[in-house]
Scaffold this motif. Sequence first.
Motif, PDB file in Angstrom:
ATOM      1  N   ILE A  64       0.636  -0.925   0.031  1.00 45.05           N
ATOM      2  CA  ILE A  64       0.069  -0.258   0.048  1.00 45.05           C
ATOM      3  C   ILE A  64       0.606   1.137   0.224  1.00 45.05           C
ATOM      4  CG2 ILE A  64      -1.420   1.101   1.746  1.00 45.05           C
ATOM      5  CD1 ILE A  64      -2.371  -1.636   2.362  1.00 45.05           C
ATOM      6  N   ILE A  65       1.808   1.458   0.661  1.00 45.17           N
ATOM      7  CA  ILE A  65       2.472   2.102   1.004  1.00 45.17           C
ATOM      8  C   ILE A  65       3.365   2.628  -0.160  1.00 45.17           C
ATOM      9  CG2 ILE A  65       4.811   3.694   1.865  1.00 45.17           C
ATOM     10  CD1 ILE A  65       3.383   2.272   4.674  1.00 45.17           C
ATOM     11  N   LEU A  66       4.440   1.446  -1.045  1.00 41.73           N
ATOM     12  CA  LEU A  66       4.952   1.560  -2.543  1.00 41.73           C
ATOM     13  C   LEU A  66       3.362   1.971  -3.708  1.00 41.73           C
ATOM     14  CD1 LEU A  66       7.181  -1.664  -2.536  1.00 41.73           C
ATOM     15  CD2 LEU A  66       7.433   0.923  -2.713  1.00 41.73           C
ATOM     16  N   LEU A  67       2.583   1.621  -3.285  1.00 47.73           N
ATOM     17  CA  LEU A  67       1.314   1.713  -4.002  1.00 47.73           C
ATOM     18  C   LEU A  67       0.942   3.509  -3.658  1.00 47.73           C
ATOM     19  CD1 LEU A  67      -0.972  -0.844  -4.589  1.00 47.73           C
ATOM     20  CD2 LEU A  67       0.195   0.374  -6.109  1.00 47.73           C
ATOM     21  N   LEU A  68       0.802   4.183  -2.610  1.00 47.51           N
ATOM     22  CA  LEU A  68       1.099   5.334  -2.809  1.00 47.51           C
ATOM     23  C   LEU A  68       2.089   6.268  -3.115  1.00 47.51           C
ATOM     24  CD1 LEU A  68      -1.036   5.221   0.720  1.00 47.51           C
ATOM     25  CD2 LEU A  68      -2.378   5.682  -1.017  1.00 47.51           C
ATOM     26  N   SER A  69       2.815   5.987  -2.423  1.00 49.09           N
ATOM     27  CA  SER A  69       4.194   6.736  -2.865  1.00 49.09           C
ATOM     28  C   SER A  69       4.880   7.125  -4.714  1.00 49.09           C
ATOM     29  CB  SER A  69       5.337   5.911  -2.194  1.00 49.09           C
ATOM     30  OG  SER A  69       5.650   5.859  -1.310  1.00 49.09           O
ATOM     31  N   CYS A  70       3.553   5.826  -5.055  1.00 50.43           N
ATOM     32  CA  CYS A  70       4.460   5.790  -6.869  1.00 50.43           C
ATOM     33  C   CYS A  70       3.189   7.002  -7.522  1.00 50.43           C
ATOM     34  CB  CYS A  70       3.642   4.798  -7.328  1.00 50.43           C
ATOM     35  SG  CYS A  70       4.577   3.446  -7.204  1.00 50.43           S
ATOM     36  N   VAL A 135      -9.704   9.363   4.516  1.00 49.06           N
ATOM     37  CA  VAL A 135     -10.584   9.556   5.751  1.00 49.06           C
ATOM     38  C   VAL A 135     -11.170   9.118   6.223  1.00 49.06           C
ATOM     39  CG1 VAL A 135     -11.879  12.111   6.572  1.00 49.06           C
ATOM     40  CG2 VAL A 135      -9.983  12.609   4.978  1.00 49.06           C
ATOM     41  N   ILE A 136     -11.982   8.484   5.719  1.00 46.96           N
ATOM     42  CA  ILE A 136     -13.072   7.307   5.881  1.00 46.96           C
ATOM     43  C   ILE A 136     -12.469   6.530   6.321  1.00 46.96           C
ATOM     44  CG2 ILE A 136     -14.930   5.783   5.231  1.00 46.96           C
ATOM     45  CD1 ILE A 136     -15.878   8.451   3.454  1.00 46.96           C
ATOM     46  N   PHE A 137     -11.884   5.301   5.633  1.00 43.94           N
ATOM     47  CA  PHE A 137     -11.101   5.043   6.731  1.00 43.94           C
ATOM     48  C   PHE A 137     -10.351   5.291   7.916  1.00 43.94           C
ATOM     49  CE2 PHE A 137      -9.737   3.076   2.073  1.00 43.94           C
ATOM     50  CZ  PHE A 137     -11.186   2.697   1.565  1.00 43.94           C
ATOM     51  N   ALA A 138      -9.816   6.020   7.795  1.00 41.30           N
ATOM     52  CA  ALA A 138      -8.946   6.768   8.934  1.00 41.30           C
ATOM     53  C   ALA A 138     -10.047   6.860  10.266  1.00 41.30           C
ATOM     54  CB  ALA A 138      -8.454   8.064   8.712  1.00 41.30           C
ATOM     55  N   PHE A 139     -11.311   7.056  10.132  1.00 40.67           N
ATOM     56  CA  PHE A 139     -12.442   7.454  10.851  1.00 40.67           C
ATOM     57  C   PHE A 139     -12.895   6.115  11.013  1.00 40.67           C
ATOM     58  CE2 PHE A 139     -12.745  11.685  10.280  1.00 40.67           C
ATOM     59  CZ  PHE A 139     -12.719  12.435  10.962  1.00 40.67           C
ATOM     60  N   SER A 140     -12.711   4.787  10.116  1.00 39.73           N
ATOM     61  CA  SER A 140     -12.992   3.443  10.673  1.00 39.73           C
ATOM     62  C   SER A 140     -11.855   2.963  11.291  1.00 39.73           C
ATOM     63  CB  SER A 140     -13.021   3.072   9.262  1.00 39.73           C
ATOM     64  OG  SER A 140     -13.008   1.414   9.170  1.00 39.73           O
ATOM     65  N   VAL A 153      -3.158   4.071   7.005  1.00 42.16           N
ATOM     66  CA  VAL A 153      -4.479   4.746   6.729  1.00 42.16           C
ATOM     67  C   VAL A 153      -3.725   6.562   7.204  1.00 42.16           C
ATOM     68  CG1 VAL A 153      -6.623   5.253   7.244  1.00 42.16           C
ATOM     69  CG2 VAL A 153      -5.527   3.183   6.984  1.00 42.16           C
ATOM     70  N   VAL A 154      -3.267   6.699   7.393  1.00 41.06           N
ATOM     71  CA  VAL A 154      -2.870   8.397   8.086  1.00 41.06           C
ATOM     72  C   VAL A 154      -2.071   8.441   6.798  1.00 41.06           C
ATOM     73  CG1 VAL A 154      -1.029   9.834   9.621  1.00 41.06           C
ATOM     74  CG2 VAL A 154      -3.118   7.878  10.341  1.00 41.06           C
ATOM     75  N   MET A 155      -0.737   7.221   5.971  1.00 43.15           N
ATOM     76  CA  MET A 155       0.112   7.930   5.474  1.00 43.15           C
ATOM     77  C   MET A 155      -0.881   7.641   3.803  1.00 43.15           C
ATOM     78  SD  MET A 155       3.425   7.319   5.735  1.00 43.15           S
ATOM     79  CE  MET A 155       3.780   7.272   4.112  1.00 43.15           C
ATOM     80  N   GLY A 156      -2.240   7.471   3.555  1.00 41.54           N
ATOM     81  CA  GLY A 156      -2.800   7.925   2.536  1.00 41.54           C
ATOM     82  C   GLY A 156      -3.387   8.877   2.770  1.00 41.54           C
ATOM     83  N   GLY A 161      -3.900  14.001   0.022  1.00 39.60           N
ATOM     84  CA  GLY A 161      -3.792  15.406   0.737  1.00 39.60           C
ATOM     85  C   GLY A 161      -3.284  16.229   0.472  1.00 39.60           C
ATOM     86  N   ALA A 162      -1.376  15.745   0.393  1.00 40.72           N
ATOM     87  CA  ALA A 162      -0.540  16.836   0.239  1.00 40.72           C
ATOM     88  C   ALA A 162      -0.706  17.005  -1.159  1.00 40.72           C
ATOM     89  CB  ALA A 162       0.897  15.916   0.348  1.00 40.72           C
ATOM     90  N   ASN A 163      -1.042  16.296  -2.380  1.00 41.22           N
ATOM     91  CA  ASN A 163      -0.845  16.793  -3.636  1.00 41.22           C
ATOM     92  C   ASN A 163      -3.032  17.324  -3.678  1.00 41.22           C
ATOM     93  OD1 ASN A 163       1.309  15.432  -5.606  1.00 41.22           O
ATOM     94  ND2 ASN A 163       0.657  13.697  -5.289  1.00 41.22           N
ATOM     95  N   LEU A 164      -3.248  16.996  -2.872  1.00 35.90           N
ATOM     96  CA  LEU A 164      -5.106  18.058  -2.548  1.00 35.90           C
ATOM     97  C   LEU A 164      -4.378  19.796  -2.954  1.00 35.90           C
ATOM     98  CD1 LEU A 164      -7.818  18.160  -3.842  1.00 35.90           C
ATOM     99  CD2 LEU A 164      -7.812  17.112  -1.412  1.00 35.90           C
ATOM    100  N   TYR A 165      -3.830  19.386  -1.904  1.00 34.41           N
ATOM    101  CA  TYR A 165      -3.192  21.124  -1.423  1.00 34.41           C
ATOM    102  C   TYR A 165      -2.474  21.715  -2.200  1.00 34.41           C
ATOM    103  CZ  TYR A 165      -1.300  24.518   1.854  1.00 34.41           C
ATOM    104  OH  TYR A 165      -0.879  25.985   2.435  1.00 34.41           O
ATOM    105  N   GLY A 166      -1.516  21.080  -2.584  1.00 35.99           N
ATOM    106  CA  GLY A 166      -0.754  21.394  -3.311  1.00 35.99           C
ATOM    107  C   GLY A 166      -1.695  22.072  -4.647  1.00 35.99           C
ATOM    108  N   TYR A 167      -2.745  21.074  -5.233  1.00 39.36           N
ATOM    109  CA  TYR A 167      -2.344  21.349  -6.549  1.00 39.36           C
ATOM    110  C   TYR A 167      -3.501  22.177  -6.686  1.00 39.36           C
ATOM    111  CZ  TYR A 167      -0.306  18.267  -9.656  1.00 39.36           C
ATOM    112  OH  TYR A 167       0.738  18.491 -10.283  1.00 39.36           O
TER     113      TYR A 167
END
Length: 193
Positions: A64-70, A135-140, A153-156, A161-167
């Motif tokens: 999951i972390i590799l997929l999120l990083s890619c 975020v839903i997964f984090a609350f879950s 989930v926090v990594m996700g 979220g960083a990409n969303l904020y940046g864009y």
Amino acid sequence: DSNDDIEDVSLFDADDDVSRRSKKSKIRHPVASFFHLFFRVSAIVVYLLCELLTSSFIACMVTIILLLSCDFWAVKNVTGRLMVGLRWWNQVDDDGRSHWIFEARKVSAQGSKTSSEAESRIFWLGLITCPMIWVIFAFSALFSFKVKWLAVVVMGVVLQGANLYGYIRCKVGSRKNLTSMATSYLGKQFLRQ
């Protein structure tokens, strides 16, 4: 605020041949569009199916972390530039001050956009929807006391979220513009009611 100095620069040698293409809503960069969604959706699918597929938490976490990083790298450096003509990064100068730099493709001489509407919709839909799912997964994970999954989930949330904020900052402008835009929107909504 010295950490939020913003510098607008042209998108590194914007392709002239792109501006000559037709302005239809077709997808001009199908590979970029595919990978924009592939890494994001794959990370979510692996998270959902991980406990069914294997009992190894470490293997799931690393996948999951590799997929999120890619996904973070692809969206930040490739798909944002190709699909919507935006790119952002942070640069530290010799004095140690942090500068956020936002790039936007210059409008062509005819005043028309060079990115298609379909690609723009795919980009923004993927960029906004997936962090909300994390975020839903984090609350879950928090309310079901799955503490070991909370780190994943926090990594996700952080990476997407960083990409969303940046864009969003790239599209709208500086934080001051974003704040004033939100304030004026809320003010208009209040006056309408």
